[in-house]
Design an enzyme around this catalytic site. Structure first.
Site, PDB file in Angstrom:
ATOM      1  N   VAL A  40       0.875  -1.174   0.000  1.00 40.59           N
ATOM      2  CA  VAL A  40       0.000   0.000   0.000  1.00 40.59           C
ATOM      3  C   VAL A  40       0.908   1.218   0.000  1.00 40.59           C
ATOM      4  O   VAL A  40       1.981   1.219   0.602  1.00 40.59           O
ATOM      5  CB  VAL A  40      -0.952   0.025   1.209  1.00 40.59           C
ATOM      6  CG1 VAL A  40      -1.977  -1.078   1.119  1.00 40.59           C
ATOM      7  CG2 VAL A  40      -0.183  -0.079   2.517  1.00 40.59           C
ATOM      8  N   SER A  41       0.475   2.271  -0.687  1.00 45.48           N
ATOM      9  CA  SER A  41       1.367   3.399  -0.942  1.00 45.48           C
ATOM     10  C   SER A  41       1.148   4.579  -0.022  1.00 45.48           C
ATOM     11  O   SER A  41       1.968   5.492   0.013  1.00 45.48           O
ATOM     12  CB  SER A  41       1.220   3.869  -2.388  1.00 45.48           C
ATOM     13  OG  SER A  41      -0.126   4.219  -2.662  1.00 45.48           O
ATOM     14  N   THR A  42       0.048   4.629   0.734  1.00 46.54           N
ATOM     15  CA  THR A  42      -0.223   5.792   1.579  1.00 46.54           C
ATOM     16  C   THR A  42      -0.527   5.336   2.990  1.00 46.54           C
ATOM     17  O   THR A  42      -1.058   4.238   3.202  1.00 46.54           O
ATOM     18  CB  THR A  42      -1.414   6.617   1.053  1.00 46.54           C
ATOM     19  OG1 THR A  42      -2.594   5.816   1.133  1.00 46.54           O
ATOM     20  CG2 THR A  42      -1.178   7.043  -0.382  1.00 46.54           C
TER      21      THR A  42
END
Length: 560
Positions: A40-42
């Site tokens: 996941v990027s955030t």
């Protein structure tokens, strides 16, 4: 070349050995070991547990296909952008792949492996060369051979294009709604609460009563009672639940941020910074390791979007707070706790422009430039700028007393700075009548277009002409309103300054050094020290700054 050939041969032998194992097992995948990769990027996605949902889907797929799983082969990236290949868990996976620790990598989708198609291709090719297969469980398996590679490539390109399109449309749509005033940041600062869009009249900030009163009290302490930020922090923490913070305690940086918040004067800003995803994976500027999250760089002032919000304090109160913050930053004693310097942070070197430092020697005060001699900057000429306090301090105080004794000097300085043409008193009325006429023209144009009397191209051409004239009228009306505010501020300033002079006239006969310093800082912006003269730059107030701005009418005196 020999090493590369040997490594290629080893990879082929390893891959062939794995195929033989599969063949001996009857062609099933039972003996194949699977590794899981999820990302996941955030931080928001991390909080929403989206990585857990990916892991659950991957484990379910592995169970259905008969892949044995080892928790040691779970490669998870939490809050890490996929724009870079330099990622901790991905690097670990790539290091273990040539060691035959696993045969298959299960990933939810190609964009979880990498955001860009080129990066996907690099990773897939690298793993394929060491005999590791990558399976994306959210899409059908691609056939082997060139056709499968082509299918995967086309699918990746379209997915990347779609992501870019969606992101850009959402960004532009949000900016448009911000400019129209129909949307605000859903994370308001202290003192406000956000009304969700789903509620009637939503998409705006409203005052949070308890926090709003705390903000007003804080500004009163700072601008009227003269409390420092540290003293304000102590009072807030002593108040406890009556003045609740949003965290566990009040801190210096929190209070300083509240005193700088423009929303409290009715102006919130959006689009002030730009997110730099390319910074992910780069070495940190301070500390060890590499960045795991994007950085934020400031945008140009012209790109900011101003949004009207309910003010919590009056404009003049907020301006006084900004001026006090600026003065505190300029005149902060920092490491000097022993000696008193009347003109600290006011004297400027006439050669290089650096602020002079103070020094006490044998009971006397001296001011000198630190940017001289061997330690000066390469582009600065050799110089020795210094002046004794016994010379410059009486001259400066004499100039201040002369200004205090004649407030009209300040009016002359105002006129010298703001030399503007006298506006026609009826001009504003004429411009407003013209604005109303243009609005009626636009209404008639719309009626004509709806009645099919003019086509779309003609409507667009006339609208452009109307918009151009309306913009020019709005600019000129803004200039007229600015001039009116300047005249009002001038009259108020002169009245306040005359009253100020009368109040302190009695104390000017024998003032303390501290009183002298405070009065000097109110009336003088800086003093340029040259070889044979000093130039005092008086301060001239404007309507945009409740304290003052640097003037352009210097008073020159011989330093000797």
């Amino acid at each position: 070349m020999a090493d590369a050939a040997l490594w290629s041969a080893i990879c082929r032998i390893r891959f062939a050995h794995r195929k033989d194992e599969v063949a001996r097992s009857g062609g099933t995948k039972v003996t194949q070991r699977a590794a899981l990769y999820a990302r996941v990027s955030t931080p928001q996605q991390e909080q929403e547990a989206t990585i857990e949902s990916q892991i659950a889907a991957l484990e379910s797929f592995a169970q259905q296909q008969g892949y044995p799983l080892d928790p040691a082969l779970y490669f998870l990236e939490q809050g890490v952008s996929g724009a870079q290949l330099d990622r901790p868990a991905l690097n670990h996976l790539r290091d273990l792949a040539p060691e035959a620790r696993f045969d298959v990598v299960l990933c939810y989708s190609p964009d979880r492996l990498a955001r860009h198609y080129a990066h996907q291709w690099v990773l897939l090719d690298e793993l394929r060369r060491v005999g590791v297969e990558v399976i994306f469980i959210n899409q059908p398996a691609a056939p082997d051979g060139p056709e499968g590679q082509l299918f995967l490539g086309i699918q990746g390109l379209f997915a990347e294009y779609e992501r870019v399109q969606i992101t850009e449309r959402l960004r532009r749509g949000k900016l448009y709604r911000m400019r129209q005033g129909t949307l605000v940041n859903p994370n308001p600062p202290y003192g406000y609460q956000y009304v969700p869009v789903s509620e009637p009249g939503g998409g705006r900030w409203v005052e949070q009563p308890t926090e709003g009163e705390v903000v007003r009290t804080l500004y009163r302490w700072y601008t009227e009672e003269g409390l420092t930020i540290t003293q304000s922090v102590d009072r807030l923490n002593e108040a406890g639940d009556r003045m609740p913070p949003r965290g566990k305690r009040w801190h210096y940086s929190t209070v300083q941020t509240l005193l700088q918040q423009p929303a409290y004067a009715g102006r919130a800003y959006y689009n002030r910074t730009r997110t730099c995803h390319e910074a992910v994976g780069q070495p940190k500027k301070s500390g060890r390791g590499r960045r795991r999250r994007p950085t934020h760089e400031p945008r140009l002032r012209e790109e900011w979007i101003e949004i009207a919000v309910p003010p919590l304090v009056a404009e003049d109160v907020w301006q006084r707070a900004q001026e006090q913050l600026a003065m505190n930053q300029k005149f902060a004693p920092r490491n000097n706790k022993r000696h008193f310097y009347l003109l600290r942070s006011l004297l400027v070197c006439g050669t290089c422009g650096r602020t002079l430092a103070g020094r006490t020697s044998q009971g006397g005060v001296y001011y000198y430039c630190t940017n001289r001699g061997k330690l000066r900057d390469p582009d600065v000429a050799p110089h020795a700028c210094s002046i004794a306090g016994r010379i410059v301090e009486p001259l400066v105080w004499e100039a201040v007393c002369r200004l205090l004794g004649n407030p009209n000097l300040l009016a002359d300085a105002w006129q010298a700075q703001w030399e503007t043409d006298t506006a026609d008193p009826d001009e504003a009325d004429r411009l407003q009548r013209r604005q109303r006429a243009l609005e009626r023209q636009w209404t008639r144009l719309l009626d004509a277009f709806q009645d099919e009397l003019i086509d779309k191209e003609e409507l667009a051409r006339r609208k452009a002409q109307l918009d151009s004239e309306r913009k020019a009228l709005a600019q000129r009306l803004g200039q007229l309103r600015q001039q009116a505010r300047q005249q009002q501020a001038k009259a108020q300033m002169l009245e306040d300054f005359a009253t100020f002079c009368q109040k302190i006239e009695a104390s000017l006969a024998n003032p303390t050094p501290e009183v002298q310093q405070e009065v000097i800082r109110l009336l003088i912006d800086h003093i340029v020290v040259e070889k044979d003269a000093i130039t005092i730059k008086h301060i001239v107030p404007t309507d945009d700054n409740c304290r003052l701005l640097p003037g352009r009418r210097p008073t020159q005196m011989n330093a000797d």
